[in-house]
Design a protein around this motif. Structure first.
Motif, PDB file in Angstrom:
ATOM      1  N   ARG A   1       0.831  -1.206   0.000  1.00 50.41           N
ATOM      2  CA  ARG A   1       0.000   0.000   0.000  1.00 50.41           C
ATOM      3  C   ARG A   1       0.862   1.251   0.000  1.00 50.41           C
ATOM      4  N   GLU A   2       2.019   1.128   0.640  1.00 49.21           N
ATOM      5  CA  GLU A   2       2.854   2.311   0.865  1.00 49.21           C
ATOM      6  C   GLU A   2       4.303   1.879   1.060  1.00 49.21           C
ATOM      7  N   ILE A   3       5.220   2.664   0.518  1.00 55.47           N
ATOM      8  CA  ILE A   3       6.642   2.388   0.719  1.00 55.47           C
ATOM      9  C   ILE A   3       7.371   3.688   1.030  1.00 55.47           C
ATOM     10  N   GLU A   4       8.511   3.541   1.651  1.00 60.20           N
ATOM     11  CA  GLU A   4       9.457   4.644   1.788  1.00 60.20           C
ATOM     12  C   GLU A   4      10.459   4.448   0.655  1.00 60.20           C
ATOM     13  N   PHE A   5      10.729   5.502  -0.093  1.00 59.70           N
ATOM     14  CA  PHE A   5      11.580   5.367  -1.275  1.00 59.70           C
ATOM     15  C   PHE A   5      12.611   6.479  -1.269  1.00 59.70           C
ATOM     16  N   GLY A   6      13.818   6.155  -1.711  1.00 58.52           N
ATOM     17  CA  GLY A   6      14.902   7.127  -1.741  1.00 58.52           C
ATOM     18  C   GLY A   6      14.557   8.355  -2.568  1.00 58.52           C
ATOM     19  N   TYR A   7      15.144   9.470  -2.198  1.00 61.03           N
ATOM     20  CA  TYR A   7      14.857  10.755  -2.842  1.00 61.03           C
ATOM     21  C   TYR A   7      15.079  10.721  -4.348  1.00 61.03           C
ATOM     22  N   CYS A   8      14.137  11.295  -5.070  1.00 62.71           N
ATOM     23  CA  CYS A   8      14.225  11.489  -6.524  1.00 62.71           C
ATOM     24  C   CYS A   8      13.963  12.970  -6.795  1.00 62.71           C
ATOM     25  N   LYS A   9      14.629  13.522  -7.796  1.00 65.48           N
ATOM     26  CA  LYS A   9      14.495  14.953  -8.084  1.00 65.48           C
ATOM     27  C   LYS A   9      13.162  15.315  -8.726  1.00 65.48           C
ATOM     28  N   THR A  10      12.636  14.415  -9.578  1.00 59.88           N
ATOM     29  CA  THR A  10      11.395  14.713 -10.302  1.00 59.88           C
ATOM     30  C   THR A  10      10.458  13.504 -10.255  1.00 59.88           C
ATOM     31  N   VAL A  11       9.200  13.742 -10.618  1.00 53.77           N
ATOM     32  CA  VAL A  11       8.228  12.655 -10.721  1.00 53.77           C
ATOM     33  C   VAL A  11       8.696  11.648 -11.759  1.00 53.77           C
ATOM     34  N   ARG A  12       9.229  12.112 -12.879  1.00 54.73           N
ATOM     35  CA  ARG A  12       9.724  11.202 -13.922  1.00 54.73           C
ATOM     36  C   ARG A  12      10.796  10.252 -13.364  1.00 54.73           C
ATOM     37  N   GLU A  13      11.768  10.802 -12.640  1.00 55.01           N
ATOM     38  CA  GLU A  13      12.828   9.971 -12.067  1.00 55.01           C
ATOM     39  C   GLU A  13      12.245   8.953 -11.088  1.00 55.01           C
ATOM     40  N   LEU A  14      11.320   9.396 -10.252  1.00 55.82           N
ATOM     41  CA  LEU A  14      10.681   8.493  -9.301  1.00 55.82           C
ATOM     42  C   LEU A  14       9.992   7.347 -10.028  1.00 55.82           C
ATOM     43  N   LEU A  15       9.184   7.676 -11.032  1.00 53.46           N
ATOM     44  CA  LEU A  15       8.438   6.638 -11.750  1.00 53.46           C
ATOM     45  C   LEU A  15       9.375   5.684 -12.484  1.00 53.46           C
ATOM     46  N   GLN A  16      10.451   6.202 -13.067  1.00 53.40           N
ATOM     47  CA  GLN A  16      11.415   5.338 -13.751  1.00 53.40           C
ATOM     48  C   GLN A  16      12.056   4.361 -12.767  1.00 53.40           C
ATOM     49  N   ARG A  17      12.403   4.845 -11.583  1.00 55.35           N
ATOM     50  CA  ARG A  17      13.002   3.972 -10.569  1.00 55.35           C
ATOM     51  C   ARG A  17      11.991   2.965 -10.027  1.00 55.35           C
ATOM     52  N   LEU A  18      10.729   3.382  -9.891  1.00 51.98           N
ATOM     53  CA  LEU A  18       9.686   2.446  -9.464  1.00 51.98           C
ATOM     54  C   LEU A  18       9.469   1.367 -10.524  1.00 51.98           C
ATOM     55  N   CYS A  19       9.568   1.738 -11.790  1.00 54.01           N
ATOM     56  CA  CYS A  19       9.426   0.758 -12.874  1.00 54.01           C
ATOM     57  C   CYS A  19      10.537  -0.289 -12.810  1.00 54.01           C
ATOM     58  N   LYS A  20      11.751   0.139 -12.497  1.00 59.66           N
ATOM     59  CA  LYS A  20      12.860  -0.814 -12.347  1.00 59.66           C
ATOM     60  C   LYS A  20      12.597  -1.752 -11.179  1.00 59.66           C
ATOM     61  N   LYS A  21      12.021  -1.216 -10.114  1.00 58.12           N
ATOM     62  CA  LYS A  21      11.741  -2.013  -8.910  1.00 58.12           C
ATOM     63  C   LYS A  21      10.597  -3.000  -9.145  1.00 58.12           C
ATOM     64  N   TYR A  22       9.527  -2.556  -9.822  1.00 56.07           N
ATOM     65  CA  TYR A  22       8.308  -3.363  -9.924  1.00 56.07           C
ATOM     66  C   TYR A  22       8.093  -4.042 -11.274  1.00 56.07           C
ATOM     67  N   GLY A  23       8.898  -3.719 -12.270  1.00 61.03           N
ATOM     68  CA  GLY A  23       8.859  -4.484 -13.506  1.00 61.03           C
ATOM     69  C   GLY A  23       7.942  -3.966 -14.600  1.00 61.03           C
TER      70      GLY A  23
END
Length: 91
Positions: free
Chosen positions: A18-40
């Motif tokens: 439901r919720e995670i703590e995730f390392g700092y990302c500068k932009t929404v794009r960077e966050l989503l790209q890193r989440l995509c790597k994590k979740y596939g």
């Protein structure tokens, strides 16, 4: 400090949380790209259409839709709360 990312409805099927703590990302794009790597690929297919945000999700930063901010280039702060919702069709 980590950012708080919350997942709603069927998005949780891809993240198993439901919720995670995730390392700092500068932009929404960077966050989503890193989440995509994590979740596939299945998560990525819901979030992105090519390089742009798909029409299947709604992203809120501290309760504000990124459509009203700077879209994928919305700048993030370490203590932000990001919510990822599926777009619910109906009528």
């Amino acid at each position: 400090m980590d950012m708080k990312v919350k997942f709603f409805a069927y998005i949780r099927d891809y993240t198993n949380s439901r919720e995670i703590e995730f390392g700092y990302c500068k932009t929404v794009r960077e966050l989503l790209q890193r989440l995509c790597k994590k979740y596939g690929q299945k998560f990525k297919d819901r979030v992105f259409k090519g390089e742009e945000l798909s029409g299947e999700v709604l992203i809120l930063v501290n309760g504000r839709d990124i459509v009203h901010l700077n879209h994928l280039n919305t700048t993030l702060n370490e203590d932000d709360e990001i919510c990822i919702f599926p777009v619910i069709a109906g009528g």
